[in-house]
Design a protein around this motif. Structure first.
Motif, PDB file in Angstrom:
ATOM      1  N   ASP A   1       0.849  -1.191   0.000  1.00 42.48           N
ATOM      2  CA  ASP A   1       0.000   0.000   0.000  1.00 42.48           C
ATOM      3  C   ASP A   1       0.884   1.239   0.000  1.00 42.48           C
ATOM      4  OD1 ASP A   1      -1.282   2.324   1.361  1.00 42.48           O
ATOM      5  OD2 ASP A   1      -3.009   1.025   1.533  1.00 42.48           O
TER       6      ASP A   1
ATOM      7  N   LEU B   1      -1.014   7.874  -3.566  1.00 48.35           N
ATOM      8  CA  LEU B   1      -0.895   8.527  -4.871  1.00 48.35           C
ATOM      9  C   LEU B   1      -1.750   9.798  -4.895  1.00 48.35           C
ATOM     10  CD1 LEU B   1      -1.291   5.329  -7.103  1.00 48.35           C
ATOM     11  CD2 LEU B   1       0.845   6.503  -6.519  1.00 48.35           C
TER      12      LEU B   1
ATOM     13  N   GLU C   1       6.254   8.379  -7.205  1.00 43.77           N
ATOM     14  CA  GLU C   1       6.502   7.720  -8.482  1.00 43.77           C
ATOM     15  C   GLU C   1       7.650   6.717  -8.379  1.00 43.77           C
ATOM     16  OE1 GLU C   1       6.990  10.982 -11.167  1.00 43.77           O
ATOM     17  OE2 GLU C   1       4.820  11.237 -11.460  1.00 43.77           O
TER      18      GLU C   1
ATOM     19  N   MET D   1       6.382   3.552  -6.911  1.00 42.74           N
ATOM     20  CA  MET D   1       5.640   2.744  -7.880  1.00 42.74           C
ATOM     21  C   MET D   1       6.574   1.971  -8.795  1.00 42.74           C
ATOM     22  SD  MET D   1       2.532   2.865  -7.123  1.00 42.74           S
ATOM     23  CE  MET D   1       1.941   1.948  -8.547  1.00 42.74           C
TER      24      MET D   1
ATOM     25  N   TYR E   1      -1.368  -4.695  -5.299  1.00 47.26           N
ATOM     26  CA  TYR E   1      -1.046  -3.296  -5.000  1.00 47.26           C
ATOM     27  C   TYR E   1      -2.311  -2.596  -4.536  1.00 47.26           C
ATOM     28  CZ  TYR E   1      -0.171   1.622  -5.255  1.00 47.26           C
ATOM     29  OH  TYR E   1      -0.096   2.951  -4.908  1.00 47.26           O
TER      30      TYR E   1
ATOM     31  N   ALA F   1      -3.760   1.261  -3.608  1.00 51.37           N
ATOM     32  CA  ALA F   1      -3.599   2.710  -3.543  1.00 51.37           C
ATOM     33  C   ALA F   1      -4.371   3.194  -2.321  1.00 51.37           C
ATOM     34  CB  ALA F   1      -4.131   3.369  -4.810  1.00 51.37           C
TER      35      ALA F   1
ATOM     36  N   ASN G   1      -5.596   7.591  -7.366  1.00 52.44           N
ATOM     37  CA  ASN G   1      -6.000   6.692  -8.445  1.00 52.44           C
ATOM     38  C   ASN G   1      -4.768   6.064  -9.101  1.00 52.44           C
ATOM     39  OD1 ASN G   1      -7.095   5.469 -10.739  1.00 52.44           O
ATOM     40  ND2 ASN G   1      -8.590   7.088 -11.063  1.00 52.44           N
ATOM     41  N   PRO G   2      -4.674   4.733  -9.119  1.00 52.45           N
ATOM     42  CA  PRO G   2      -3.513   4.075  -9.735  1.00 52.45           C
ATOM     43  C   PRO G   2      -3.584   3.996 -11.249  1.00 52.45           C
ATOM     44  CG  PRO G   2      -5.021   2.429  -8.905  1.00 52.45           C
ATOM     45  CD  PRO G   2      -5.616   3.767  -8.528  1.00 52.45           C
TER      46      PRO G   2
ATOM     47  N   TRP H   1      -0.612   3.723 -13.807  1.00 50.68           N
ATOM     48  CA  TRP H   1       0.285   2.568 -13.713  1.00 50.68           C
ATOM     49  C   TRP H   1      -0.415   1.249 -14.038  1.00 50.68           C
ATOM     50  CZ3 TRP H   1       0.350   6.695 -10.346  1.00 50.68           C
ATOM     51  CH2 TRP H   1       1.547   7.418 -10.277  1.00 50.68           C
TER      52      TRP H   1
ATOM     53  N   LEU I   1       1.125  -2.642 -14.152  1.00 50.69           N
ATOM     54  CA  LEU I   1       0.751  -3.534 -13.056  1.00 50.69           C
ATOM     55  C   LEU I   1       0.072  -4.791 -13.593  1.00 50.69           C
ATOM     56  CD1 LEU I   1      -0.584  -0.838 -10.560  1.00 50.69           C
ATOM     57  CD2 LEU I   1       1.409  -2.310 -10.169  1.00 50.69           C
TER      58      LEU I   1
ATOM     59  N   VAL J   1      -5.060  -5.189  -8.259  1.00 55.49           N
ATOM     60  CA  VAL J   1      -5.025  -3.803  -7.800  1.00 55.49           C
ATOM     61  C   VAL J   1      -6.312  -3.430  -7.094  1.00 55.49           C
ATOM     62  CG1 VAL J   1      -4.709  -1.390  -8.498  1.00 55.49           C
ATOM     63  CG2 VAL J   1      -3.534  -3.221  -9.754  1.00 55.49           C
TER      64      VAL J   1
ATOM     65  N   ALA K   1      -8.099  -0.024  -4.584  1.00 48.59           N
ATOM     66  CA  ALA K   1      -7.961   1.378  -4.202  1.00 48.59           C
ATOM     67  C   ALA K   1      -8.916   1.685  -3.065  1.00 48.59           C
ATOM     68  CB  ALA K   1      -8.241   2.291  -5.396  1.00 48.59           C
TER      69      ALA K   1
END
Length: 379
Positions: free
Chosen positions: A71, A74, A143, A146, A157, A159, A163-164, A167, A171, A178, A180
């Protein structure tokens, strides 16, 4: 009934219980313990320098062969504030950088009154010697983190903020799942559109950065907005199995749990901070911007109250961390419960002892199964 949902299939885990990625607390030994017990351990890596993050990831891999996550934050606001960090064109509204000196003086006065002495810092770079790594909590810092997440091909992953989307292609190419953490339907829709796998709906009850919307109100609205397209994890004040069951009755397919795992033997916080969790109760938390610059639920303390008493607005992220960091580091070194007790959600009153993480996870699962089995009584 056995506790199982789509979350288990997405992440390849036994139980739909996910360790919240709590900075400073969700360290490798805690993440590995949760994963080994059948949940998903998540590293709270928000404050990790890139190479430290790489070392943490590799340490988890040495402690478990089960899936785990990372975690980080971003925050779009950091990019905006960085653009505004120079001299302000609006004389009525100084920039954050222009206010740093005044705010550092405020912090220094607080430390003097409380008898805190500055923690000795590492040696400053000599003339001509480059500083190692990007500036803490800067756009470049996030960054660089990441890049490590992608290079290390982590299984999951998360976030914790933001907002990812930028990437996602890289990913997904690694097979990384992923998720969030969001606090509103609007933000849930935004991150869902980027192609994530799981949404974490964290309400106002939760510790750390959270939403102005209560957990009970937020979860079903996010579930409805997702319309079955992806599973939702409920979060915010979920501290025992009844809370997990409640989140699932509201439509979530599992829980993102933080505070319950703070009071564990493996958590990375100080022993005195773990003791605070056992001693304090439901009215002992407050939402404050005094630590990171964003609203976060913390245990009541003199540092947060000082900003209220002075009627002084904390700086935005990342600048407030520059002000709060030295104060909280000194208070933590001195084991000052009244200044640096840490973050916690409103379920703090349910914590009665410091225990192994495996025991906490097993109680969350068995408590949820028992609560859900009792639902038939109301038919």
């Amino acid at each position: 009934m056995a506790l199982h949902s789509r979350i288990c299939e997405v992440f390849g885990i036994k139980y739909p219980i996910v360790l919240a990625g709590m900075g400073g607390a969700s360290v490798p030994r805690l993440a590995a313990a949760v994963s080994n017990a059948g949940g998903l351990g998540v590293l709270g890596a928000a404050a990790c320098a890139p190479e430290e993050l790489r070392a943490w990831i590799r340490e988890v891999r040495s402690l478990t062969d089960k899936p785990f996550g990372v975690d980080t934050l971003l925050p779009a606001s950091v990019r905006r504030d960085a653009a505004d960090a120079g001299p302000s064109g609006d004389l009525a509204k100084p920039s954050s950088m222009e206010l740093i000196g005044d705010y550092r003086a405020f912090a220094a006065d607080f430390m003097r009154v409380e008898g805190l002495e500055q923690v000795a810092r590492a040696r400053e770079p000599a003339n001509g010697e480059a500083q190692r790594g990007p500036a803490f909590f800067s756009k470049e810092f996030f960054e660089a983190q990441m890049e490590v997440v992608i290079e290390e091909k982590v299984p999951v992953y998360a976030a914790g903020l933001g907002n990812p989307g930028p990437w996602m292609d890289r990913l997904k190419a690694n097979g990384t799942k992923v998720m969030a953490v969001i606090g509103s339907v609007k933000h849930a829709l935004q991150v869902a559109a980027s192609g994530i796998d799981v949404v974490v709906a964290q309400g106002h009850d939760g510790g750390g950065h959270n939403s102005p919307i209560g957990t009970m109100a937020l979860i079903p609205q996010v579930v409805d907005a997702m319309a079955g397209r992806m599973p939702v994890l409920g979060a915010g004040g979920i501290t025992d199995g009844r809370g997990v069951a409640a989140a699932m009755m509201l439509g979530a397919e599992g829980a993102w749990v933080g505070t319950a795992f703070l009071a564990t033997e493996e958590a990375g916080i100080q022993q005195f901070q773990k003791e605070v969790l056992v001693e304090y109760g439901d009215v002992d938390t407050v939402v404050s911007r005094s630590v990171t610059g964003k609203p976060a639920r913390i245990i009541r303390n003199k540092w947060a109250q000082a900003w209220v008493d002075a009627d002084k607005q904390p700086l935005p992220m990342p600048f407030q961390s520059m002000i709060a960091g030295p104060v909280l580091a000194a208070a933590t070194r001195d084991q000052r419960k009244d200044i640096a007790p840490g973050f916690a959600g409103q379920g703090i009153g349910l914590i009665k002892a410091i225990r192994p993480a495996r025991d906490v996870l097993e109680d969350l699962v068995s408590g949820a199964e028992q609560a859900l089995s009792r639902a038939d009584r109301f038919r």
